[in-house]
Design an enzyme around this catalytic site. Structure first.
Site, PDB file in Angstrom:
ATOM      1  N   SER A  24      41.149  35.349  10.003  1.00  0.00           N
ATOM      2  CA  SER A  24      40.256  35.587  11.142  1.00  0.00           C
ATOM      3  C   SER A  24      39.255  34.448  11.299  1.00  0.00           C
ATOM      4  O   SER A  24      38.448  34.455  12.224  1.00  0.00           O
ATOM      5  CB  SER A  24      39.521  36.921  10.981  1.00  0.00           C
ATOM      6  OG  SER A  24      38.826  36.969   9.752  1.00  0.00           O
ATOM      7  N   HIS A 157      33.106  53.863  54.263  1.00  0.00           N
ATOM      8  CA  HIS A 157      34.543  53.662  54.531  1.00  0.00           C
ATOM      9  C   HIS A 157      34.808  52.289  55.147  1.00  0.00           C
ATOM     10  O   HIS A 157      35.773  52.119  55.885  1.00  0.00           O
ATOM     11  CB  HIS A 157      35.105  54.742  55.468  1.00  0.00           C
ATOM     12  CG  HIS A 157      34.742  56.133  55.080  1.00  0.00           C
ATOM     13  ND1 HIS A 157      35.527  56.913  54.259  1.00  0.00           N
ATOM     14  CD2 HIS A 157      33.649  56.885  55.386  1.00  0.00           C
ATOM     15  CE1 HIS A 157      34.947  58.093  54.087  1.00  0.00           C
ATOM     16  NE2 HIS A 157      33.809  58.097  54.745  1.00  0.00           N
ATOM     17  N   SER A 278      40.063  23.247  49.628  1.00  0.00           N
ATOM     18  CA  SER A 278      41.505  23.342  49.455  1.00  0.00           C
ATOM     19  C   SER A 278      42.075  21.941  49.371  1.00  0.00           C
ATOM     20  O   SER A 278      41.551  21.009  49.989  1.00  0.00           O
ATOM     21  CB  SER A 278      42.100  24.092  50.648  1.00  0.00           C
ATOM     22  OG  SER A 278      43.453  23.738  50.827  1.00  0.00           O
ATOM     23  N   LYS A 284      38.719  24.310  54.687  1.00  0.00           N
ATOM     24  CA  LYS A 284      38.434  25.456  53.823  1.00  0.00           C
ATOM     25  C   LYS A 284      37.178  25.325  52.976  1.00  0.00           C
ATOM     26  O   LYS A 284      36.863  24.268  52.454  1.00  0.00           O
ATOM     27  CB  LYS A 284      39.616  25.692  52.872  1.00  0.00           C
ATOM     28  CG  LYS A 284      40.893  26.085  53.579  1.00  0.00           C
ATOM     29  CD  LYS A 284      40.898  27.542  53.939  1.00  0.00           C
ATOM     30  CE  LYS A 284      41.362  28.336  52.738  1.00  0.00           C
ATOM     31  NZ  LYS A 284      41.390  29.756  53.074  1.00  0.00           N
ATOM     32  N   GLU A 291      35.266  35.370  43.529  1.00  0.00           N
ATOM     33  CA  GLU A 291      36.652  35.800  43.269  1.00  0.00           C
ATOM     34  C   GLU A 291      36.940  35.814  41.771  1.00  0.00           C
ATOM     35  O   GLU A 291      37.568  36.739  41.247  1.00  0.00           O
ATOM     36  CB  GLU A 291      37.639  34.856  43.963  1.00  0.00           C
ATOM     37  CG  GLU A 291      37.683  35.021  45.471  1.00  0.00           C
ATOM     38  CD  GLU A 291      38.591  33.984  46.108  1.00  0.00           C
ATOM     39  OE1 GLU A 291      39.637  34.369  46.621  1.00  0.00           O
ATOM     40  OE2 GLU A 291      38.254  32.782  46.086  1.00  0.00           O
TER      41      GLU A 291
END
Ligand code: ARG
Length: 464
Positions: A24, A157, A278, A284, A291
């Site tokens: 370990s 919603h 991008s 972009k 994310e």
């Protein structure tokens, strides 16, 4: 290859595959500072109690401090054949100071040693994570203060529901992270317990002073049962659960930022420094940071499943399975703190787009409830008012109008109770100002909430 500490009992050397399998040290070396602190406290206690000679304890302490310096400076050679952080350090100590080093492990086992290291490590990690969460809350308060009068549609919603103040939305996240920090503070109490002195599982037959060791290491309490102390990893599971909720809250906030940064919403402008482009599409600007935070949530939830599964079938007391607690815990600590730090800084540089939010509040009949409430004030029962306003909205949809674009005559066609003063209630500002219940979005309430949040932030802390 080093002779193993248990070599006396064995006729064959350990298979190299087994060495690779059981080691370990490749990951638990990060515990070295805590391992050395625990050993120093233990050695001092042994000498005070007359269990080992004073001079030996002095040599041990000096040797361990030198080893710590060597590790700090990257001058330490970690050996897989010495299995873990504990044996690497102990072996090096004996190499440096001889006989005295071999006395260190008196009245101790790696079982109570590793539990001690893990608890000391986690205490520091919790305090560091808490401080990062505080920075994140500061960013939320900055957003709330800086753009106090910004208004946006509130959603249920993911459909337009009722208008809310931007600071009210930011403070909703503040509450989530407040609960996270309260949970960490509570979990901390159960981490802050000293297991050293439990030895292998049954306690020690030497006249040890556990209370002295507890004080030296800065623990608040002593473990009460030696068997529980070496087999317990609830504190690891509990922390990873707390961390999982932090990640889930971060992930929800990330999801909103991603949506808000899209062309469809354009509610916010994320800082360029926290976005990437991008390689093919020149236009972009991608929200990679939120994310990745949303994506990394999966790792932490995975760690939670791992630790729960590791613990579920274990008989008393220490079992080697417990070595598997480390990688999930370490990865969780690293991941969560980094994500919180990224979110705190990204949020600070995020600009809400007042114009776009305002424009969005004009669609979606956000003040329909206000019109129903208005009718209730005129004596109409709420259910009937709801029905009437439903018909008004259907009429608007058919005729491509918003509520405030209707004439008084048109409105009166649905209910004679409607008068000129209803138009004030149909305005976004009017709607917000009326939501004055405790915890609501009326500006006065939100101002009070902001002040309360600031005071809480100043007073909340872990430990001491
Ligand atoms: N590396 C071990 C762990 O992390 C240390 C304790 C080993 N104890 C033992 N009895 N083999 O759990």
């Amino acid at each position: 290859m080093a002779k193993k500490p248990w070599g006396g009992r064995f006729k064959e050397a350990t298979d190299v595959l087994v060495e690779r399998f059981t080691e370990s040290v490749s990951f638990d070396r990060r515990l070295y500072k805590y391992d050395i602190a625990g050993s120093i406290a233990h050695a001092r206690m042994l000498a005070r109690q007359g269990i080992i000679p004073k001079e030996d304890a002095e040599a041990i302490v000096k040797g361990l401090e030198e080893i710590r310096d060597a590790i700090d400076e990257g001058r330490f050679e970690w050996r897989v054949d010495l299995e873990d952080v504990h044996m690497n350090i102990e072996h090096e100590l004996s190499r440096r100071i001889g006989e005295a080093g071999k006395r260190l492990h008196t009245a101790r086992s790696r079982n109570d040693q590793v539990a001690t290291d893990m608890r000391l490590y986690l205490k520091d990690e919790i305090i560091a994570l808490d401080s990062s969460l505080k920075d994140l809350q500061e960013s939320l308060l900055y957003q709330a203060r800086e753009y106090f009068d910004c208004v946006l549609p509130g959603f249920t919603h993911l459909q337009h529901a009722q208008p809310v103040l931007w600071p009210h939305h930011m403070l909703a996240y503040f509450e989530q992270f407040r609960r996270d920090r309260e949970r960490l503070k509570d979990a901390f109490k159960r981490v802050d317990v000293c297991p050293l002195g439990s030895a292998a599982l049954a306690g020690s037959d030497f006249p040890i002073d556990r209370e002295f060791v507890r004080r030296e290491l800065g623990f608040s309490a002593l473990s009460r049962n030696s068997m529980d102390a070496v087999s317990d990893r609830d504190f690891v599971a509990e922390f990873i659960f707390c961390a999982s909720l932090v990640m889930i809250h971060l992930s929800r906030l990330s999801e909103e930022l991603i949506l808000w940064a899209s062309d469809e919403f354009s509610f916010v402008e994320l800082p360029d420094s926290f976005c990437t482009g991008s390689s093919i599409m020149p236009q972009k600007k991608n929200p990679d940071c939120p994310e990745l935070i949303r994506g990394k949530t999966g790792r932490v939830l995975g760690a939670l499943t791992a630790i729960m599964t590791i613990l579920k079938g274990l008989p008393m007391t220490y079992n080697r399975d417990l070595q598997e607690d480390k990688e999930p815990l370490f990865d969780t600590c690293d991941t969560v703190r980094l994500c919180v730090d990224v979110m705190a800084r990204m949020l600070r540089g995020t600009r809400p787009r007042r114009d776009r939010m305002h424009q969005a509040t004009r669609g979606g009949f956000l003040t329909a409830t206000d019109l129903a409430d208005y009718l209730v004030e005129k004596g109409v029962p709420f259910r009937s008012a709801h029905e009437i306003v439903g018909q008004v909205v259907a009429y608007c949809v058919e005729n491509g109008k918003e509520l405030w674009e209707l004439s008084l005559d048109e409105l009166k066609g649905f209910s004679q109770e409607i008068e000129e003063d209803c138009f004030e209630r149909l305005s976004i500002q009017g709607s917000i100002e009326k939501r004055n219940s405790f915890g609501g979005t009326a500006p006065g309430r939100v101002k009070d909430a902001l002040e309360e949040a600031e005071a809480w932030l100043r007073s909340h802390s872990i430990g001491e």
